[in-house]
Design a protein around this motif. Structure first.
Motif, PDB file in Angstrom:
ATOM      1  N   GLU A   1      -9.143   1.528   2.181  1.00 41.52           N
ATOM      2  CA  GLU A   1      -9.541   2.415   0.881  1.00 41.52           C
ATOM      3  C   GLU A   1      -8.651   2.193  -0.150  1.00 41.52           C
ATOM      4  O   GLU A   1      -9.680   1.865  -1.254  1.00 41.52           O
ATOM      5  N   TRP A   2      -7.729   2.196   0.092  1.00 39.83           N
ATOM      6  CA  TRP A   2      -6.585   1.569  -1.081  1.00 39.83           C
ATOM      7  C   TRP A   2      -6.910   0.022  -1.514  1.00 39.83           C
ATOM      8  O   TRP A   2      -6.961  -0.126  -2.811  1.00 39.83           O
TER       9      TRP A   2
ATOM     10  N   SER B   1      -9.724  -1.228  -1.386  1.00 38.51           N
ATOM     11  CA  SER B   1     -10.964  -1.414  -2.004  1.00 38.51           C
ATOM     12  C   SER B   1     -11.002  -0.967  -3.529  1.00 38.51           C
ATOM     13  O   SER B   1     -11.469  -1.301  -4.370  1.00 38.51           O
ATOM     14  N   LYS B   2     -10.110   0.129  -3.831  1.00 37.56           N
ATOM     15  CA  LYS B   2      -9.997   0.690  -4.989  1.00 37.56           C
ATOM     16  C   LYS B   2      -9.254  -0.265  -5.908  1.00 37.56           C
ATOM     17  O   LYS B   2      -9.344  -0.438  -6.854  1.00 37.56           O
TER      18      LYS B   2
ATOM     19  N   GLN C   1      -7.521   2.572   8.109  1.00 36.86           N
ATOM     20  CA  GLN C   1      -8.549   3.121   7.283  1.00 36.86           C
ATOM     21  C   GLN C   1      -7.936   3.544   5.922  1.00 36.86           C
ATOM     22  O   GLN C   1      -8.583   3.107   4.792  1.00 36.86           O
ATOM     23  N   ARG C   2      -6.793   4.217   5.684  1.00 43.87           N
ATOM     24  CA  ARG C   2      -6.295   4.381   4.669  1.00 43.87           C
ATOM     25  C   ARG C   2      -5.831   3.095   3.874  1.00 43.87           C
ATOM     26  O   ARG C   2      -6.046   2.898   2.577  1.00 43.87           O
TER      27      ARG C   2
ATOM     28  N   CYS D   1      -1.102   4.356   1.229  1.00 46.75           N
ATOM     29  CA  CYS D   1      -0.792   4.591   2.633  1.00 46.75           C
ATOM     30  C   CYS D   1       0.360   5.681   3.061  1.00 46.75           C
ATOM     31  O   CYS D   1       0.862   6.265   2.061  1.00 46.75           O
TER      32      CYS D   1
ATOM     33  N   ARG E   1     -13.223  -3.153   4.237  1.00 47.59           N
ATOM     34  CA  ARG E   1     -13.187  -2.191   5.577  1.00 47.59           C
ATOM     35  C   ARG E   1     -12.651  -3.318   6.741  1.00 47.59           C
ATOM     36  O   ARG E   1     -12.154  -4.178   6.557  1.00 47.59           O
TER      37      ARG E   1
ATOM     38  N   CYS F   1       0.796  -1.296  -0.197  1.00 46.67           N
ATOM     39  CA  CYS F   1       0.081  -0.151   0.088  1.00 46.67           C
ATOM     40  C   CYS F   1       0.897   1.246   0.011  1.00 46.67           C
ATOM     41  O   CYS F   1       0.307   2.197  -0.747  1.00 46.67           O
TER      42      CYS F   1
ATOM     43  N   GLU G   1     -13.570  -1.122  13.618  1.00 45.70           N
ATOM     44  CA  GLU G   1     -14.373  -0.009  13.226  1.00 45.70           C
ATOM     45  C   GLU G   1     -15.089   0.857  14.365  1.00 45.70           C
ATOM     46  O   GLU G   1     -15.166   1.837  14.193  1.00 45.70           O
TER      47      GLU G   1
ATOM     48  N   ARG H   1     -14.621  -8.020   4.200  1.00 49.95           N
ATOM     49  CA  ARG H   1     -15.648  -7.495   3.081  1.00 49.95           C
ATOM     50  C   ARG H   1     -16.872  -8.352   2.919  1.00 49.95           C
ATOM     51  O   ARG H   1     -16.853  -9.462   3.453  1.00 49.95           O
TER      52      ARG H   1
END
Length: 539
Positions: free
Chosen positions: A383-384, A386-387, A379-380, A353, A394, A347, A473, A535
């Motif tokens: 997000e990475w 997921s993209k 969290q970063r 990240c 998550r 990441c 979370e 996920r």
């Protein structure tokens, strides 16, 4: 808890500090090391002050980085105020400067290389026998022998010596006149033993430390000598110091780790290269990875269970109740293990990240769990991820985490661990010096182990107890009251603090229980905390 040594060091010297602590703790010298021994949710500064007060001595790892560290200077000042022995050990070629130059002006300090393989023995000797000097004492260490109160001769001593000499001379004349063949010895006071040869400086000993006066001259420079029988004849020559040990020899010994990895290491499962549909997945047996350095995911079945601990569970805290039912209507995927360093560094390499590489404390990257990552960092990462995968990654909710950790898809007995009530070093990586319900104790590893060095629970998950605690979370709430029944995360409460679960390598076994809850602030990075991802699956 009381400690033998407080390790004062710059964060830049963390790897050296951890190596030394491993050597010490393998010889049962208890050490306090930041940030390893700072509990989650506690004040960093308060813990350091308490640790210095509860330590017998301070080992200062002196270096160029320590020269620039305000934290190191404050620790030395606190040790001096508390009259704690300070053992300075130089680990590079730097000279003291600034405040440390002042604090170390009256200390005898040596280089680490000069001690070779005798460092641990020397520390053992200092802790077991010798009186370590207080920080406010300032005289120089003598070259040899016991130190007398004063090196000057008082007038009384001079007069007494002169009188004794006159008496001896008169007695000698009288005896010579009486008999030439008789050997005469005057009954003078017992003479002091001849000073011992200068002792090689082999310990990071404060300036005024002196050993207890020996019954006979020291037999060796080796600090273990006082523990051996000492031959009484005064004519015995001092033993030569042990030959220096080569750096290669030292490194080989340092890397010997007598504590084994937990048994039951998981076999590598068959791993699919894409996520299965719900109808294709077999919970506990279906695993997938969506890219080369993506986490391996395990399918967790739909089901229901009771979360939290019963009132009679040993080690229970009030925030673990009241017990709450939770139900998951569809299966979902959870990281088979904590996110590893090699996965997290991917990441960073792709710009997803924070570019700062987290410290590994010399434990290695690769398959070691990613540590020193905050909730914000996690969290970063998701997000990475997921993209990158075009899938909804998550963090787990608190309810999902405990449900998955228990490994039971229906309401079953609320045991402390997924495998029951008994825990040991064969089942998890924690501080093995502590027991739970009579469990066996052992010398603790005090570090992480690879993410696959664990036996799987019934859902196929590794390290749900110990190794590293895991961010989830949920915002922090003081009890389980109001926990969503569908297993979703709680987004109300103190969201500046987030829940962490599972316990770590530095925790007691009671802190590894499935129901144990703790928190940490969202920006905090610790060697005890990592994370696991989740996920949803395609319907």
């Amino acid at each position: 808890m009381r400690y033998d040594l407080f390790i004062s060091h710059s964060s830049a010297d963390a790897e050296t500090a951890q190596t030394l602590v491993t050597d010490f703790e393998n010889r049962n010298i208890t050490c306090w090391l930041a940030p390893r021994d700072i509990p989650m949710g506690s004040s960093y500064h308060e813990e350091i002050v308490a640790a210095i007060e509860n330590s017998r001595a301070v080992l200062l790892l002196f270096s160029g980085a320590a020269n620039k560290s305000e934290h190191v200077l404050r620790e030395v000042e606190l040790a001096a105020q508390g009259k704690k022995p300070i053992y300075p050990l130089r680990i590079d070629v730097s000279e003291p400067a600034g405040g440390l130059k002042y604090m170390l002006a009256n200390k005898q300090w040596v280089e680490r290389k000069a001690l070779g393989n005798r460092l641990v023995d020397t520390i053992e000797q200092l802790l077991a026998g010798g009186r370590a000097a207080r920080a406010d004492e300032g005289s120089e260490r003598p070259a040899a022998g016991p130190v007398r109160k004063s090196a000057r001769l008082s007038p009384v001593m001079i007069g007494s010596a002169a009188a004794i000499c006159l008496i001896l001379a008169a007695a000698a004349v009288a005896l010579l006149v009486g008999s030439r063949g008789t050997s005469v010895t005057a009954q003078a006071p017992p003479q002091q033993a001849a000073p011992a040869a200068p002792e090689p400086q082999v310990a990071a000993v404060p300036a005024t430390q002196q050993p207890t006066a020996p019954a006979s001259p020291p037999a060796a420079a080796d600090p273990r000598a006082p523990d051996r029988p000492v031959s009484p004849p005064p004519a015995a020559e001092p033993k030569r110091p042990d030959p220096p040990v080569s750096p290669l020899g030292q490194e080989a010994r340092r890397r010997v780790e007598p504590v084994n990895l937990p048994v039951g290491q998981a076999a590598e499962p068959v791993i699919l290269t894409s996520a299965p549909d719900l109808g294709e997945a077999v919970p506990g047996k279906t695993f997938f990875r969506e890219c080369d350095l993506c986490p391996v995911m395990a399918v967790v079945p739909a089901g229901s269970n009771l979360l939290g601990s019963p009132n009679d569970e040993s080690g229970r805290a009030n925030n673990e109740g009241p017990q709450q039912p939770v139900a998951f209507r569809v299966a979902f995927a959870v990281g088979r293990s904590e996110v590893s360093f090699e996965e997290y560094l991917a990441c960073i390499a792709e710009g997803g990240c924070t570019p700062d590489r987290p410290g590994d404390y010399g434990w290695g990257y690769g398959k070691q769990p990613a540590i020193n990552v905050s909730w914000n960092d996690a969290q970063r990462y998701v997000e990475w991820l997921s993209k990158k995968t075009r899938a909804p990654y998550r963090l787990l909710s608190e309810a999902e985490w405990e449900y998955a950790a228990r490994g039971c898809a229906r309401v079953c007995d609320s045991t402390p661990f997924w495998f029951g009530s008994q825990i040991s070093n064969a089942r998890a990586n924690y501080d093995w010096r502590y027991a739970y319900l009579g469990s066996p104790k052992a010398q603790a590893r005090r570090r992480t182990v690879p993410v696959d060095a664990s036996e799987p629970n019934p859902f196929g998950l590794l390290h749900v107890h110990g190794n590293v605690s895991e961010w989830v979370e949920d915002c922090w709430n003081e009890t389980l009251s109001g926990l969503p029944r569908d297993g979703s995360p709680r987004t109300g409460g103190d969201c500046g603090r987030r829940v962490v679960r599972g316990g770590s390598w530095s925790d007691e076994p009671k802190d590894l229980r499935s129901a144990k809850r703790a928190w940490e602030v969202v920006a905090e990075r610790r060697a005890q905390i990592g994370f696991r991802v989740a996920r949803a699956l395609k319907l």
